[in-house]
Design a protein around this motif. Structure first.
Motif, short mmCIF file in Angstrom:
data_model
loop_
_atom_site.label_atom_id
_atom_site.label_comp_id
_atom_site.label_asym_id
_atom_site.label_seq_id
_atom_site.Cartn_x
_atom_site.Cartn_y
_atom_site.Cartn_z
N HIS A 89 8.43 4.41 -4.78
CA HIS A 89 8.27 2.80 -5.04
C HIS A 89 9.77 2.07 -5.00
N LEU A 121 6.01 0.82 -2.86
CA LEU A 121 5.86 -1.01 -2.96
C LEU A 121 5.78 -2.17 -2.21
N ALA A 124 2.37 -1.54 -1.70
CA ALA A 124 1.36 -2.53 -2.59
C ALA A 124 1.40 -3.90 -2.27
N LYS A 125 2.32 -4.34 -2.11
CA LYS A 125 2.23 -5.84 -1.91
C LYS A 125 1.01 -5.98 -0.75
N PHE A 128 -2.13 -5.52 -2.04
CA PHE A 128 -2.39 -6.52 -3.15
C PHE A 128 -1.96 -7.64 -3.34
N LYS A 131 -0.09 -10.31 -6.57
CA LYS A 131 0.00 -9.44 -7.48
C LYS A 131 1.07 -9.27 -8.05
N ARG A 132 1.38 -8.87 -9.07
CA ARG A 132 2.52 -7.55 -10.05
C ARG A 132 2.39 -6.12 -8.66
N ASN A 133 3.35 -5.69 -8.88
CA ASN A 133 2.89 -4.80 -7.94
C ASN A 133 3.48 -3.62 -8.86
N LEU A 138 0.20 -0.96 -11.00
CA LEU A 138 -0.32 -0.30 -10.26
C LEU A 138 -1.01 0.25 -11.00
N ARG A 141 -4.37 -1.12 -12.57
CA ARG A 141 -5.11 -1.38 -11.80
C ARG A 141 -5.69 0.05 -11.04
N MET A 168 -4.59 4.74 -3.56
CA MET A 168 -4.16 3.39 -3.27
C MET A 168 -4.28 4.46 -1.47
#
Length: 235
Positions: A89, A121, A124-125, A128, A131-133, A138, A141, A168
């Motif tokens: 990450h 990371l 995730a971006k 999402f 949003k905060r990642n 995570l 979420r 994910m």
């Protein structure tokens, strides 16, 4: 495929300015399954941690005094990582520290040892956007229990990230059928003619349909619009 989820804790934020690794945690995945073959070391960085870093990881300078130096665990670490795909990450941060430690030993960079690096990371971006990642966000979420994470720790964070990554990238593995018997050996599968059954059609309620649409949207984002239903849409 062998994958290693990796995380480090450090004395500060800049390897180039002399900060060092104080902890490294690795979690092994084989075919997206946790194996329990993990690797974890605390490391004597030969310098003190910055005050702000201490607030993040809580690993005191005194605790690290009698721990092995990176040079002492380097061979074991490289043998463990060799040929694997790394999942990290915010990968540039950890890779920069690993490369600096290896450079100090006259060793080649870590990318010459492993088969590749996945930055979760970045994933995730893309999945999402806006949003905060961070790892905690995570976990919340994706339903991963992080209640034991009061401070950052390399092994704990790697274990959490492994669960996050599996969540994910869920999808294809759920479609696989295990044709092995209770002893783990391959067995024969008897074909069943479903035409003999009168199967009822169960329709989902609106909440279930909305959850299904959200899941499809997540899969579509993860594949950057290359999911089968997009590829087969009429032009």
């Amino acid at each position: 495929m062998r994958q290693i989820v990796l995380d480090t804790e450090t004395t500060g934020l800049s390897a180039e300015n002399g900060d060092r690794i104080i902890e490294i945690g690795c979690v092994e995945l084989l075919a997206r399954k946790l194996t329990g073959n993990n690797l974890h070391h605390y490391i004597n960085p030969e310098r003190d941690s910055h005050e702000d870093a201490l607030k993040v990881h809580g690993i005191s300078n005194e605790f690290l005094r009698d721990k092995p130096k990176f040079a002492q665990i380097a061979d074991e670490l490289l043998a463990y990582l060799e040929g694997a795909e790394l999942i990290i990450h915010n990968a540039p941060f950890d890779i920069s520290f690993l490369n600096k430690e290896l450079e100090l030993l006259g060793r080649p960079p870590i990318t010459q040892v492993v088969s590749g690096v996945i930055d979760s990371l970045v994933m995730a971006k893309e999945m999402f956007p806006g949003k905060r990642n961070g790892l905690d966000a995570l976990c919340d979420r994706l339903g991963v229990d992080n209640s034991g994470r009061t401070l950052h720790g390399a092994l704990l964070d790697a274990e959490l990230l492994a669960d996050v990554y599996i969540n994910m990238t869920r999808g294809q593995d759920a479609l696989l059928i295990d044709a092995s018997d209770s002893n783990g050996e391959a067995g024969s599968v008897e074909a069943v003619d479903l035409r003999q059954f009168d199967l009822p059609v169960l329709t989902g309620n609106e909440a279930e349909l909305e959850a299904h649409r959200a899941l499809l949207a997540d899969l579509d984002k993860a594949s950057k619009g290359k999911t089968v239903w997009r590829l087969l849409e009429p032009a």
